[in-house]
Design an enzyme around this catalytic site. Sequence first.
Site, PDB file in Angstrom:
ATOM      1  N   ARG A 156       3.628  -8.184  17.928  1.00 29.22           N
ATOM      2  CA  ARG A 156       4.456  -7.050  17.514  1.00 29.22           C
ATOM      3  C   ARG A 156       3.629  -5.766  17.595  1.00 29.22           C
ATOM      4  O   ARG A 156       2.471  -5.736  17.169  1.00 29.22           O
ATOM      5  CB  ARG A 156       4.960  -7.256  16.080  1.00 29.22           C
ATOM      6  CG  ARG A 156       5.804  -6.104  15.544  1.00 29.22           C
ATOM      7  CD  ARG A 156       6.129  -6.292  14.069  1.00 29.22           C
ATOM      8  NE  ARG A 156       6.860  -5.149  13.552  1.00 29.22           N
ATOM      9  CZ  ARG A 156       6.786  -4.698  12.314  1.00 29.22           C
ATOM     10  NH1 ARG A 156       5.987  -5.313  11.429  1.00 29.22           N
ATOM     11  NH2 ARG A 156       7.498  -3.667  11.926  1.00 29.22           N
TER      12      ARG A 156
ATOM     13  N   HIS B 289       4.855  -0.081   0.027  1.00 30.91           N
ATOM     14  CA  HIS B 289       5.460  -1.005   0.991  1.00 30.91           C
ATOM     15  C   HIS B 289       4.425  -1.942   1.596  1.00 30.91           C
ATOM     16  O   HIS B 289       3.211  -1.733   1.456  1.00 30.91           O
ATOM     17  CB  HIS B 289       6.176  -0.228   2.107  1.00 30.91           C
ATOM     18  CG  HIS B 289       5.263   0.686   2.875  1.00 30.91           C
ATOM     19  ND1 HIS B 289       4.789   1.881   2.373  1.00 30.91           N
ATOM     20  CD2 HIS B 289       4.736   0.569   4.127  1.00 30.91           C
ATOM     21  CE1 HIS B 289       4.010   2.470   3.272  1.00 30.91           C
ATOM     22  NE2 HIS B 289       3.969   1.689   4.343  1.00 30.91           N
TER      23      HIS B 289
ATOM     24  N   HIS C 179       0.838  -1.202   0.000  1.00 31.50           N
ATOM     25  CA  HIS C 179       0.000   0.000   0.000  1.00 31.50           C
ATOM     26  C   HIS C 179       0.873   1.251   0.000  1.00 31.50           C
ATOM     27  O   HIS C 179       2.055   1.206   0.316  1.00 31.50           O
ATOM     28  CB  HIS C 179      -0.900   0.008   1.232  1.00 31.50           C
ATOM     29  CG  HIS C 179      -0.133   0.077   2.529  1.00 31.50           C
ATOM     30  ND1 HIS C 179       0.506  -1.024   3.057  1.00 31.50           N
ATOM     31  CD2 HIS C 179       0.120   1.113   3.390  1.00 31.50           C
ATOM     32  CE1 HIS C 179       1.105  -0.686   4.188  1.00 31.50           C
ATOM     33  NE2 HIS C 179       0.901   0.614   4.414  1.00 31.50           N
TER      34      HIS C 179
ATOM     35  N   ASP D 192       0.955   5.066   1.881  1.00 33.06           N
ATOM     36  CA  ASP D 192       0.383   5.755   3.034  1.00 33.06           C
ATOM     37  C   ASP D 192      -0.234   7.078   2.603  1.00 33.06           C
ATOM     38  O   ASP D 192       0.251   7.740   1.675  1.00 33.06           O
ATOM     39  CB  ASP D 192       1.467   6.038   4.081  1.00 33.06           C
ATOM     40  CG  ASP D 192       1.986   4.768   4.731  1.00 33.06           C
ATOM     41  OD1 ASP D 192       1.252   3.765   4.728  1.00 33.06           O
ATOM     42  OD2 ASP D 192       3.131   4.795   5.240  1.00 33.06           O
TER      43      ASP D 192
END
Length: 711
Positions: free
Chosen positions: A702, A692, A640, A642
């Site tokens: 995480r 990314h 995607h 940002d």
Amino acid sequence: MNKIILFYTEEMTNLVVVTVATKETDGFRRFLRSAKHFNYTVLGRGEKWRGGNYMSAPGGGQKVRLLKTALEEIKNEDEVILFIDSYDVVFASGPKELLKKFQQSRHKVVFSSETLIWPDRHLEDKHPHVREGNRFLGSGGFIGYVPKVREMVSGWTGEDGDSDQLFFTKIYIDPEKRKSINITLDSKCRLFQNLHGALDEVVLKFEDSRVRARNVLYDTLPVIVHGNGPTKLQMNYLGNYIPNTWTFETGCTVCHEDLRPLTTLKSEYPLVVIGIFIQQPTPFVTVFFERLLKLQYPKNRLKLFIYNQEVHHERQVSAFLQDHGSLYQDVKLIGPEEEMDGPASRNLGFDMCRKDKDCDYFFSVDIEVVLKNENTLKILVEQNLPVVAPMITRPGRLWSNFWGALSADGYYARSEDYVDIVQGHREGVWNVPYVSNVYLVKASLLRSELTEYELFNSNILDPDMAYCHNIRSKEIFMYVTNMHSFGRILSTENYQTNHLHNDLWQIFENPLDWEERYIHENYTHIMKDKLIETPCPDVYWFPVFSEVACNHLVEEMENYGKWSGGGNMDKRIQGGYENVPTIDIHMNQVNYDKEWRKFLLEYIAPITEKMFPGYYTTCSTPLNFVVRYKPDEQPLLVPHHDASTFTINIALNSKGVDYQGGGCRFLRYNCSVKAPRKGWALMHPGRLTHYHEGLPTTAGVRYIAVSFVDP
């Protein structure tokens, strides 16, 4: 028992200086120091004081009787005698100038002068008028030839409690006696400066490494300065400089005198009771106890008295005592359940030291004090002073833990040197009328001068003001030292207690403390030491968060617990639809959006402007959130762009410890960051070039903190 000490000071064979003191007070030691500075030699003898309370009411007749006795021992009729008070007096010059000015008066006896008449105002009209200067006699200081002084006091038949001022006044206003003895007043303050009624006339004169008091009304430099009546505090202020106690050329000349070096002790360190007072919700309490542990003082010579009024802080206090309480010789805890008020707790702490025969000092520390200097306690003990405080300030403000002066009603007033002291332009050990928050008190004082239990109680004054008032009333000097940098004091305003880790919200109120707690220790070295790494093109990697910051953010979000479902429909964002959803909590959900934007402006924007020259960000309307990745929940994020000009991605936990897998891959460059470091930020452009994806988390959980900046 108080003792009367009669001192003779001889200089140049024809001058005798006589003073009377009930006991060796701090003021008397200051007087002796000024006498020694000008090479006066001191002798003395003792007798019980019976002269009444001449500090506040007519009295002091015993001084006249003792002077009369002393004159019988002086055989040389050519000698000159100087008779002065001592507690509130300093010499500003030596005997040579004193004698010269006396001889220039062309009289046999010269009294100090005052603008106010005391103790009998009805005698005002009987005082002779003077052409210029003060009209009324002051008995706190006079100088004269021995035969004339002997003649003057020969008629004394009063009681020890009678007024010496009234006795000498009646002699002066009697024309025949005044002429016979040849008495005059030092009307222009060439020899004596009485401060009562003349505070506006007296200033400090700094010149050629010397400090004098100057009377600006008459343009004179008096040899002797007397803080008579209610001017003791102004005398203390002047005594910080006169005679040459502090000059611009030398700085403090007496700060290293009478010290108590701990390194030369052959026995154990003095035993100190540390009183810790928690009276309101306060940020960074855990950090306070961490710093307490680091104090460079043998813990087997420390006892702790902890007063905690706040239920909110019971967890931090209990954790400290459970982990470290056994290191100290003794611990006494007063908790919220005992419902003890602040003044009572401080009285009890003092009394704990007072009654402990082994206690040498009481070190009072409020919980909002940030002691950065690990040697603070050693430094204060070595000063060997009755009451001494380390100067602490509030960053960016002129607030400190001392007052340089008092107003007429006993509240704060700013002394002429206050700003210079607070800003460190003048360094020294300063006699001040008020200290608070952190100070060291000699236990010997608590067992002698300060035996009254309720030192902090008052119907009209705050506890700290009541305490300082009681100290001053006993003529005990309080000092503040700024010879070292000691620390600061926290702001407790607007401190909320409705979060798990409330200190996270302190970036506005206590920015320095927030930075020390939550910003990575290497952040300030980023540019100098070239710590910014470039793992992929136009991707910058640098340390920004401390381990504690990461842990607190994660724990805060988990405590809140309202994670998004990871679906496309999201009412939290404008339009209600998210193209690439994550399981997350937005900062504004925990009321942290304002604080997070402040963090971006202070710690991210400067890096952005260095790495992307010509681009300046205001961090406007960023979307800020914490993302959680779990193998059985949302392990990854599809490729995607940002919705940002640039993105910040901060790792909040550690690969290999908290989770396996994870990382970020930039598809255009076929470049991955597979081992994000806890507390380090990845910064990269958001649109167009840096397509990314989030790599799969294969085990554990995480967490990352993400900001889409300048969408």
